[in-house]
Scaffold this motif. Structure first.
Motif, PDB file in Angstrom:
ATOM      1  N   ASP A 201       0.868  -1.175   0.000  1.00  0.00           N
ATOM      2  CA  ASP A 201       0.000   0.000   0.000  1.00  0.00           C
ATOM      3  C   ASP A 201       0.901   1.220   0.000  1.00  0.00           C
ATOM      4  OD1 ASP A 201      -1.779   2.180   1.087  1.00  0.00           O
ATOM      5  OD2 ASP A 201      -3.197   0.522   1.089  1.00  0.00           O
ATOM      6  N   SER A 202       0.444   2.285  -0.598  1.00  0.00           N
ATOM      7  CA  SER A 202       1.289   3.483  -0.699  1.00  0.00           C
ATOM      8  C   SER A 202       1.422   4.204   0.640  1.00  0.00           C
ATOM      9  CB  SER A 202       0.706   4.447  -1.732  1.00  0.00           C
ATOM     10  OG  SER A 202      -0.617   4.809  -1.384  1.00  0.00           O
ATOM     11  N   ASP A 203       0.500   3.932   1.567  1.00  0.00           N
ATOM     12  CA  ASP A 203       0.549   4.599   2.865  1.00  0.00           C
ATOM     13  C   ASP A 203       1.306   3.742   3.884  1.00  0.00           C
ATOM     14  OD1 ASP A 203      -1.038   6.692   1.919  1.00  0.00           O
ATOM     15  OD2 ASP A 203      -2.871   5.568   2.351  1.00  0.00           O
ATOM     16  N   ILE A 204       1.909   4.427   4.872  1.00  0.00           N
ATOM     17  CA  ILE A 204       2.538   3.724   5.974  1.00  0.00           C
ATOM     18  C   ILE A 204       1.443   3.100   6.842  1.00  0.00           C
ATOM     19  CG2 ILE A 204       3.937   3.971   8.058  1.00  0.00           C
ATOM     20  CD1 ILE A 204       5.591   4.337   5.594  1.00  0.00           C
ATOM     21  N   ILE A 205       1.569   1.819   7.115  1.00  0.00           N
ATOM     22  CA  ILE A 205       0.605   1.141   7.981  1.00  0.00           C
ATOM     23  C   ILE A 205       1.239   0.993   9.353  1.00  0.00           C
ATOM     24  CG2 ILE A 205      -0.695  -0.984   8.385  1.00  0.00           C
ATOM     25  CD1 ILE A 205      -0.818  -1.353   5.358  1.00  0.00           C
ATOM     26  N   LYS A 206       0.623   1.632  10.345  1.00  0.00           N
ATOM     27  CA  LYS A 206       1.147   1.581  11.710  1.00  0.00           C
ATOM     28  C   LYS A 206       0.446   0.455  12.465  1.00  0.00           C
ATOM     29  CE  LYS A 206       2.229   6.514  11.799  1.00  0.00           C
ATOM     30  NZ  LYS A 206       1.956   7.816  12.439  1.00  0.00           N
ATOM     31  N   ILE A 207       1.235  -0.348  13.142  1.00  0.00           N
ATOM     32  CA  ILE A 207       0.730  -1.542  13.812  1.00  0.00           C
ATOM     33  C   ILE A 207       0.964  -1.426  15.313  1.00  0.00           C
ATOM     34  CG2 ILE A 207       0.960  -4.059  13.968  1.00  0.00           C
ATOM     35  CD1 ILE A 207       2.130  -3.932  11.084  1.00  0.00           C
ATOM     36  N   GLY A 208      -0.036  -1.818  16.091  1.00  0.00           N
ATOM     37  CA  GLY A 208       0.105  -1.868  17.540  1.00  0.00           C
ATOM     38  C   GLY A 208       0.209  -3.304  18.002  1.00  0.00           C
ATOM     39  N   ILE A 209       0.723  -3.495  19.210  1.00  0.00           N
ATOM     40  CA  ILE A 209       0.797  -4.839  19.777  1.00  0.00           C
ATOM     41  C   ILE A 209       0.321  -4.795  21.218  1.00  0.00           C
ATOM     42  CG2 ILE A 209       3.237  -4.596  20.460  1.00  0.00           C
ATOM     43  CD1 ILE A 209       3.519  -7.603  19.624  1.00  0.00           C
ATOM     44  N   VAL A 210      -0.511  -5.758  21.583  1.00  0.00           N
ATOM     45  CA  VAL A 210      -1.010  -5.859  22.953  1.00  0.00           C
ATOM     46  C   VAL A 210      -0.410  -7.118  23.578  1.00  0.00           C
ATOM     47  CG1 VAL A 210      -3.017  -6.184  24.431  1.00  0.00           C
ATOM     48  CG2 VAL A 210      -3.170  -4.680  22.434  1.00  0.00           C
ATOM     49  N   GLY A 211       0.296  -6.924  24.682  1.00  0.00           N
ATOM     50  CA  GLY A 211       0.943  -8.044  25.357  1.00  0.00           C
ATOM     51  C   GLY A 211       2.430  -8.031  25.064  1.00  0.00           C
ATOM     52  N   VAL A 212       3.218  -7.522  26.015  1.00  0.00           N
ATOM     53  CA  VAL A 212       4.665  -7.401  25.793  1.00  0.00           C
ATOM     54  C   VAL A 212       5.398  -8.385  26.693  1.00  0.00           C
ATOM     55  CG1 VAL A 212       6.564  -5.776  25.461  1.00  0.00           C
ATOM     56  CG2 VAL A 212       4.217  -4.963  25.297  1.00  0.00           C
ATOM     57  N   GLY A 213       5.038  -9.660  26.516  1.00  0.00           N
ATOM     58  CA  GLY A 213       5.779 -10.738  27.171  1.00  0.00           C
ATOM     59  C   GLY A 213       6.915 -11.169  26.266  1.00  0.00           C
ATOM     60  N   HIS A 214       7.284 -12.441  26.346  1.00  0.00           N
ATOM     61  CA  HIS A 214       8.405 -12.935  25.538  1.00  0.00           C
ATOM     62  C   HIS A 214       8.118 -12.786  24.046  1.00  0.00           C
ATOM     63  CE1 HIS A 214      10.539 -14.355  29.006  1.00  0.00           C
ATOM     64  NE2 HIS A 214       9.572 -15.181  29.351  1.00  0.00           N
ATOM     65  N   LEU A 215       6.915 -13.214  23.611  1.00  0.00           N
ATOM     66  CA  LEU A 215       6.583 -13.137  22.189  1.00  0.00           C
ATOM     67  C   LEU A 215       6.452 -11.693  21.731  1.00  0.00           C
ATOM     68  CD1 LEU A 215       5.762 -14.329  19.486  1.00  0.00           C
ATOM     69  CD2 LEU A 215       3.416 -14.550  20.358  1.00  0.00           C
ATOM     70  N   GLY A 216       5.731 -10.880  22.505  1.00  0.00           N
ATOM     71  CA  GLY A 216       5.541  -9.481  22.136  1.00  0.00           C
ATOM     72  C   GLY A 216       6.853  -8.737  22.028  1.00  0.00           C
ATOM     73  N   THR A 217       7.743  -8.978  22.991  1.00  0.00           N
ATOM     74  CA  THR A 217       9.061  -8.337  22.975  1.00  0.00           C
ATOM     75  C   THR A 217       9.851  -8.764  21.734  1.00  0.00           C
ATOM     76  OG1 THR A 217       9.146  -8.224  25.386  1.00  0.00           O
ATOM     77  CG2 THR A 217      11.244  -8.071  24.223  1.00  0.00           C
ATOM     78  N   ALA A 218       9.766 -10.055  21.402  1.00  0.00           N
ATOM     79  CA  ALA A 218      10.482 -10.561  20.227  1.00  0.00           C
ATOM     80  C   ALA A 218       9.947  -9.919  18.950  1.00  0.00           C
ATOM     81  CB  ALA A 218      10.352 -12.081  20.153  1.00  0.00           C
ATOM     82  N   LEU A 219       8.626  -9.788  18.841  1.00  0.00           N
ATOM     83  CA  LEU A 219       8.027  -9.197  17.643  1.00  0.00           C
ATOM     84  C   LEU A 219       8.410  -7.727  17.498  1.00  0.00           C
ATOM     85  CD1 LEU A 219       4.457 -10.791  17.749  1.00  0.00           C
ATOM     86  CD2 LEU A 219       6.275 -11.311  16.131  1.00  0.00           C
ATOM     87  N   ILE A 220       8.405  -7.000  18.614  1.00  0.00           N
ATOM     88  CA  ILE A 220       8.798  -5.583  18.561  1.00  0.00           C
ATOM     89  C   ILE A 220      10.269  -5.460  18.178  1.00  0.00           C
ATOM     90  CG2 ILE A 220       9.129  -3.480  19.910  1.00  0.00           C
ATOM     91  CD1 ILE A 220       6.751  -4.426  21.656  1.00  0.00           C
TER      92      ILE A 220
END
Length: 215
Positions: free
Chosen positions: A82-101
């Motif tokens: 897409d031509s626009d920047i897609i901003k993504i949020g994440i809920v849950g900053v445990g081991h998986l969330g931290t790894a994804l960020i």
């Protein structure tokens, strides 16, 4: 190259990222062509379904020749981006969330994780990479302001549906659920489940068809 995305069935559109990843892996193996039978075996999707899906994309293949991998990738990238920047949020900053960020994965350079939320007081206000973790109390305002359209759920399984309900109420447009629990939302909200079964099916295909020859 393709036809209008508005005319392509929703079920077909949901399979586009699967096709993209699979064909991209073939490209990395040095392949330049692929047929519907190989895609069927790799993703455990019926060959007729694949041929029907691909028929919506225009003249990408030739009978007896299969599909040109470079042409497929070019098409999939153009339709998934897409031509626009897609901003993504994440809920849950445990081991998986931290790894994804930390990895801040993307199909496309214009997709990026920009916000993170949690309920634990001890990590709210701390940072992972360059993202400061916010309280879940802030998520409604963030989504309502138009800053987020897509949110990843990486919470414990038990919290997944309650978080989904909060996101729906806040006006989120898309949810990517990394928990094993299937969550429910109105039809107006797109919910995609990370399906490890399909990923393993694809992995087994490549192990069976490419492992021995590369040993």
């Amino acid at each position: 190259m393709g036809k209008s995305m508005n005319k392509i069935p929703r079920a077909t559109l949901k399979r586009l990222p699967l096709y993209y990843r699979f064909v991209n892996t073939l490209k990395a193996k040095g392949e330049d062509r692929v047929n519907s039978k190989a895609i069927s075996e790799g993703l455990n999707i019926d060959s007729a379904t694949i041929r029907r899906d691909f028929s919506y994309f225009g003249e990408l293949g030739k009978k007896g020749y299969g599909y040109n991998i470079d042409s497929l990738l070019e098409f999939f990238k153009s339709e998934l981006s897409d031509s626009d920047i897609i901003k993504i949020g994440i809920v849950g900053v445990g081991h998986l969330g931290t790894a994804l960020i930390s990895y801040n994965f993307s199909i496309h350079d214009d997709m990026t994780i920009t916000e993170a939320f949690d309920i634990r007081e001890d990590i709210i206000g701390t940072t992972v990479g360059d993202i400061t973790i916010k309280s879940m109390d802030d998520i409604k305002e963030t989504i309502a302001s138009g800053e987020l359209e897509v949110v990843i759920i990486a919470t414990p399984e038990s919290a997944a549906q309650a978080v989904t309900d909060q996101l729906v109420e806040a006006g989120v447009k898309g949810i990517l659920n990394f928990t094993p629990k299937r969550v429910h939302a109105p039809q107006s909200v797109q919910v995609h489940q990370i399906d490890l079964g399909i990923e393993l099916q694809s992995l087994l295909f490549f192990m069976k068809n490419y492992g021995a020859s590369e040993a």
